[in-house]
Design an enzyme around this catalytic site. Structure first.
Site, PDB file in Angstrom:
ATOM      1  N   SER A   1      74.442  37.912 105.006  1.00 44.22           N
ATOM      2  CA  SER A   1      74.888  36.530 105.217  1.00 44.22           C
ATOM      3  C   SER A   1      76.066  36.278 104.276  1.00 44.22           C
ATOM      4  CB  SER A   1      73.743  35.540 104.965  1.00 44.22           C
ATOM      5  OG  SER A   1      73.343  35.589 103.618  1.00 44.22           O
TER       6      SER A   1
ATOM      7  N   HIS B   1      76.174  38.923  95.751  1.00 50.39           N
ATOM      8  CA  HIS B   1      75.976  40.305  95.303  1.00 50.39           C
ATOM      9  C   HIS B   1      77.290  40.955  94.881  1.00 50.39           C
ATOM     10  CE1 HIS B   1      71.683  40.911  95.836  1.00 50.39           C
ATOM     11  NE2 HIS B   1      71.776  40.121  96.905  1.00 50.39           N
TER      12      HIS B   1
ATOM     13  N   ILE C   1      77.091  33.918 102.070  1.00 50.64           N
ATOM     14  CA  ILE C   1      76.873  33.505 100.678  1.00 50.64           C
ATOM     15  C   ILE C   1      76.190  34.622  99.895  1.00 50.64           C
ATOM     16  CG2 ILE C   1      75.729  31.840  99.152  1.00 50.64           C
ATOM     17  CD1 ILE C   1      76.185  29.752 101.405  1.00 50.64           C
ATOM     18  N   CYS C   2      75.197  35.274 100.509  1.00 49.53           N
ATOM     19  CA  CYS C   2      74.506  36.376  99.827  1.00 49.53           C
ATOM     20  C   CYS C   2      75.448  37.550  99.569  1.00 49.53           C
ATOM     21  CB  CYS C   2      73.304  36.840 100.643  1.00 49.53           C
ATOM     22  SG  CYS C   2      72.019  35.586 100.810  1.00 49.53           S
ATOM     23  N   THR C   3      76.310  37.821 100.514  1.00 51.22           N
ATOM     24  CA  THR C   3      77.290  38.901 100.341  1.00 51.22           C
ATOM     25  C   THR C   3      78.195  38.596  99.155  1.00 51.22           C
ATOM     26  OG1 THR C   3      77.210  39.456 102.689  1.00 51.22           O
ATOM     27  CG2 THR C   3      79.177  40.148 101.470  1.00 51.22           C
TER      28      THR C   3
END
Length: 153
Positions: A43, A50, A45-47
């Site tokens: 997703s 990280h 935001i998660c990308t």
């Protein structure tokens, strides 16, 4: 309700992106642990989240911290995500029963079927030393987490 600072972190064992068993109690006492709860691999935001942590890994190594990512994704999705993002820290699959470990920390959202976004810092004694929930669309920054980690004794 998220777990409270000062409480013992609930023990768990989950597989990472390399099919390796990761047990919290095996890590406690060695280093402080940064447990990153996040909704889903790949997703936007998660990308970004990280990517920021991968770029700051040396800072967390200097602070003697073990990073762990945790979401409801499968080990196979974690493997593809880790390879694409060049993630060297374990991504834990809280896949079945879905969200069981996140639930112990108060971070599973059954209505959405995924993990909420939060950071738990677990000190060497196994207690929650710092915990912060990030509401959508906010994500933790490595600087904030490193600063909190630096204050953990």
């Amino acid at each position: 309700m998220p777990i409270a600072v000062g409480q013992p972190a609930p023990d768990f064992a989950l597989k990472d992106q390399n099919q390796k068993d990761v047990k919290l109690s095996d890590l406690v006492g060695k280093r402080n642990i940064v447990l990153m709860f996040y909704p889903l691999d790949f997703s936007p935001i998660c990308t970004n989240e990280h990517a920021c942590f991968v770029n700051e890994m040396k800072q967390f190594e200097k602070l003697d911290a073990q990073l762990l990512g945790l979401s409801v994704d499968s080990v196979w999705t974690h493997k593809a995500f880790a390879e694409k993002m060049e993630i060297g820290y374990p991504l834990l699959a809280d896949f079945h029963p879905k969200g069981a470990v996140a639930e112990k920390f108060g971070m599973y959202n059954p209505e959405r079927g995924m993990t909420g976004r939060a950071i738990a810092i677990i000190d060497k004694s196994g207690k929650i030393a710092w915990f912060k929930v990030y509401e959508y669309p906010n994500a933790p920054g490595p600087e904030e987490v490193a600063q909190a980690l630096a204050s953990v004794k």
